[in-house]
Scaffold this active site. Structure first.
Site, mmCIF file in Angstrom:
data_model
loop_
_atom_site.group_PDB
_atom_site.id
_atom_site.type_symbol
_atom_site.label_atom_id
_atom_site.label_comp_id
_atom_site.label_asym_id
_atom_site.label_seq_id
_atom_site.Cartn_x
_atom_site.Cartn_y
_atom_site.Cartn_z
ATOM 1 N N ARG A 34 0.798 -0.980 -0.357
ATOM 2 C CA ARG A 34 0.155 0.028 -0.575
ATOM 3 C C ARG A 34 0.658 1.224 0.134
ATOM 4 O O ARG A 34 -0.034 2.492 -0.466
ATOM 5 C CB ARG A 34 -0.532 0.197 1.229
ATOM 6 N N ARG A 129 -5.215 -18.539 -9.043
ATOM 7 C CA ARG A 129 -6.702 -18.119 -8.366
ATOM 8 C C ARG A 129 -7.437 -17.239 -8.363
ATOM 9 O O ARG A 129 -7.425 -16.426 -9.785
ATOM 10 C CB ARG A 129 -5.142 -16.960 -6.902
ATOM 11 N N SER A 174 -12.450 -10.511 2.818
ATOM 12 C CA SER A 174 -11.161 -10.258 2.195
ATOM 13 C C SER A 174 -10.901 -8.817 1.961
ATOM 14 O O SER A 174 -11.490 -8.284 1.423
ATOM 15 C CB SER A 174 -11.650 -10.024 0.878
ATOM 16 N N GLN A 176 -8.451 -7.907 0.589
ATOM 17 C CA GLN A 176 -8.474 -7.663 -0.624
ATOM 18 C C GLN A 176 -9.071 -6.811 -1.418
ATOM 19 O O GLN A 176 -9.276 -6.001 -2.703
ATOM 20 C CB GLN A 176 -7.196 -8.753 -1.390
ATOM 21 N N ASP A 328 -3.331 -15.821 7.581
ATOM 22 C CA ASP A 328 -1.793 -16.332 6.658
ATOM 23 C C ASP A 328 -0.656 -17.076 8.276
ATOM 24 O O ASP A 328 -0.036 -17.635 7.289
ATOM 25 C CB ASP A 328 -0.777 -15.269 6.958
ATOM 26 N N ARG A 359 -4.161 -23.926 0.357
ATOM 27 C CA ARG A 359 -2.813 -23.838 1.772
ATOM 28 C C ARG A 359 -3.492 -25.316 3.487
ATOM 29 O O ARG A 359 -2.605 -25.924 3.378
ATOM 30 C CB ARG A 359 -3.474 -22.970 2.393
ATOM 31 N N ARG A 404 4.638 -20.019 2.723
ATOM 32 C CA ARG A 404 4.370 -19.700 3.933
ATOM 33 C C ARG A 404 4.532 -21.638 3.990
ATOM 34 O O ARG A 404 4.011 -21.539 5.414
ATOM 35 C CB ARG A 404 2.551 -19.003 4.262
HETATM 36 C C1 S3P Z 1 -4.362 -8.965 2.147
HETATM 37 C C2 S3P Z 1 -5.219 -9.768 2.719
HETATM 38 C C3 S3P Z 1 -5.587 -11.008 3.113
HETATM 39 C C4 S3P Z 1 -4.039 -11.773 3.624
HETATM 40 C C5 S3P Z 1 -2.999 -11.518 2.557
HETATM 41 C C6 S3P Z 1 -2.308 -9.880 2.274
HETATM 42 C C7 S3P Z 1 -3.758 -7.531 2.222
HETATM 43 O O1 S3P Z 1 -5.852 -11.783 1.985
HETATM 44 O O2 S3P Z 1 -4.152 -12.900 3.266
HETATM 45 O O3 S3P Z 1 -1.899 -11.471 2.295
HETATM 46 O O4 S3P Z 1 -2.843 -7.119 2.194
HETATM 47 O O5 S3P Z 1 -4.944 -6.500 1.966
HETATM 48 P P1 S3P Z 1 -7.702 -12.061 1.671
HETATM 49 O O6 S3P Z 1 -8.305 -10.529 1.323
HETATM 50 O O7 S3P Z 1 -8.101 -12.144 0.809
HETATM 51 O O8 S3P Z 1 -7.768 -12.803 2.868
#
Ligand code: S3P
Length: 451
Positions: A34, A129, A174, A176, A328, A359, A404
């Site tokens: 970010r 993915r 999520s 993300q 994670d 995982r 990981r």
């Molecule tokens: C992350 C969000 C998580 C995490 C990833 C980093 C982020 O993923 O597993 O390692 O920086 O926003 P998800 O949003 O898919 O859960």
């Protein structure tokens, strides 16, 4: 050249004497991505210290450069000169994100509403993915998507003349997806709203505010969060942006210290944001001795040093609601559970199936290869431990391009009766290039088996 292009680098971990010493953990991966994204977008200069120089983050830096940001390293700092909100340039070539799910998903959100085309590629892991979780809300904003296979990489997107702001309820836990929608909202007129039924890491909303965006967060009695972002506002660089240490990387020496008899280790400068500390809560419930030293604030985040000593662990049931704050960390928690008295039950793990590897399946296979009793369910994992480590180890673990999985099973080998081998350590460089050196300095026995 990134790890996935090169020959596999097998590595072996063996029973180690008590780990000792202090270790400084590299920068948080989520915040580092970010820092490049928001610094590269905001007008003016952002000076970043403590950035994680892992391959994933560097891929995001290259992407921002390809869209007009100037990013250089000067001494220990990274200087990021951003383009100004709304002013990204059309990338001339496809952008390769390697292994980085966060990088590609957040960048697709960021550029989605721009009236130009952008193409994204990644390695074999990233190309498997799901991207639909980010593309679906972008489509609602008017973004067109062209993909060869389902909503998987490689794919191209093109934004509309004017993007429509949306109100979007995130269907899975999520960060993300939440972040991609908010970043798309930066370049849409009006207010973009994200409804988050389960709180996930909040770095995007906190950092956007720090870069000058108008963001508000409301949480109702049931914990549902409504995040509103005003689009097309000015973002300004942050003069001195500090990235705290990554709790998801700290997890490996923390668990190693818990399970290797005689260990006494201090991990310095760990981010203690409550959306990231689920592993510490769980290990503490299991009986781990984790002392939180010198809690302080750094760059708007809570950080602390953690003193971790070898402890007799007992199995617990980890509540499913805790999953987002340690998503994670389940692979390495499974390793801790392998040395705990009794059963550790982990539930609500559906998101683990769509990480850098499946995982849940990869952990179960690694446990099976090393004689650890466990049951894999569709969304759960139960591990029955052996506190003395007897009968554990001796296997080779397939890491499936997942950093990981690689680090977790190396940690398993440090306390197991017999050595543990992983098929490829190369991907560790995506998130924790210092891993081998840092662990070895604490006394871990790690040996490269690469030719
Ligand atoms: C992350 C969000 C998580 C995490 C990833 C980093 C982020 O993923 O597993 O390692 O920086 O926003 P998800 O949003 O898919 O859960």
């Amino acid at each position: 050249m990134s790890g996935h292009d090169s020959a596999p680098q097998p590595m072996q971990a063996s029973k180690s004497p008590g780990l000792a010493g202090a270790a400084k953990i590299p920068g948080d991966k989520s915040i580092s991505h970010r820092a490049f994204l928001f610094g590269g977008l905001a007008a003016g200069r952002t000076r970043v210290s403590g950035l994680l120089e892992g391959e994933d983050v560097l891929a995001t830096g290259r992407a921002m450069r390809a869209m007009g940001a100037k990013i250089v390293k000067e001494g220990a700092h990274w200087l990021v000169d951003g383009v100004g909100n709304g002013c990204l340039l059309e990338p001339e070539a496809p952008i390769d994100f390697g292994n980085a799910g966060t990088g590609v998903r957040l960048t697709m959100g960021l550029v989605g509403p721009y009236d130009f085309g952008a193409t994204f590629t990644g390695d074999a892991s990233l190309s498997r993915r799901p991207m639909g979780r980010v593309l679906d809300p972008l489509r609602l904003m008017g973004v067109q998507v062209a993909a060869r296979t389902g909503d998987r990489l490689p794919l191209s997107i093109r934004g509309p003349r004017v993007a429509a702001p949306i109100s979007y309820r995130v269907p899975m836990a999520s960060a993300q997806v939440k972040s991609a929608v908010l970043l798309a909202g930066l370049n849409a007129p009006g207010v973009t709203t994200v409804i988050e039924p389960v709180m996930t890491r909040d770095h995007t909303e906190k950092m956007l505010e720090g870069f000058g965006a108008t963001v508000s967060v409301e949480t109702d009695a049931a914990g549902v969060r409504t995040i509103r972002l005003e689009g097309q506002g000015r973002l300004s660089g942050v003069a001195d942006f500090v990235v705290p240490g990554d709790p998801s990387s700290a997890a490996f020496p923390i668990v190693a210290a818990c399970i290797v008899p005689g260990s006494d280790v201090t991990i310095l400068n760990v981010l203690m944001n409550p959306t990231r500390t689920g592993l510490i809560a769980t290990l503490t419930e299991m009986g781990a001795s984790i002392e939180i030293l010198d809690p302080r604030s750094s760059g708007g985040e809570d950080v602390a040093d953690l003193r971790v000593r070898h402890s007799a662990l007992k199995g617990v049931t980890v509540p499913a609601e805790r999953a987002p704050s340690m998503i994670d960390e389940y692979p390495v928690l499974a390793v801790a559970a392998a040395f705990a008295e009794g059963r550790t039950v982990m539930q609500g793990l559906e998101e683990l199936r769509v990480k850098e590897s499946d995982r849940l399946a990869a952990v179960a296979a690694g446990l099976a290869a090393n004689g650890v009793e466990h049951v894999e369910g569709p969304e759960s994992l139960t591990v029955t431990g052996r506190p003395d480590g007897k009968g554990i180890g001796g296997g080779t673990v397939a890491t499936h391009l997942d950093h990981r999985i690689a680090m977790s099973f190396l940690v398993l080998g440090l306390a197991a009766e017999k050595p543990v081998t992983i098929d490829d350590a190369a991907m560790i460089a995506t998130s924790f290039p210092e891993f081998t050196g840092l662990m070895t300095a604490l006394g871990a026995k790690l040996e490269s088996l690469a030719e």
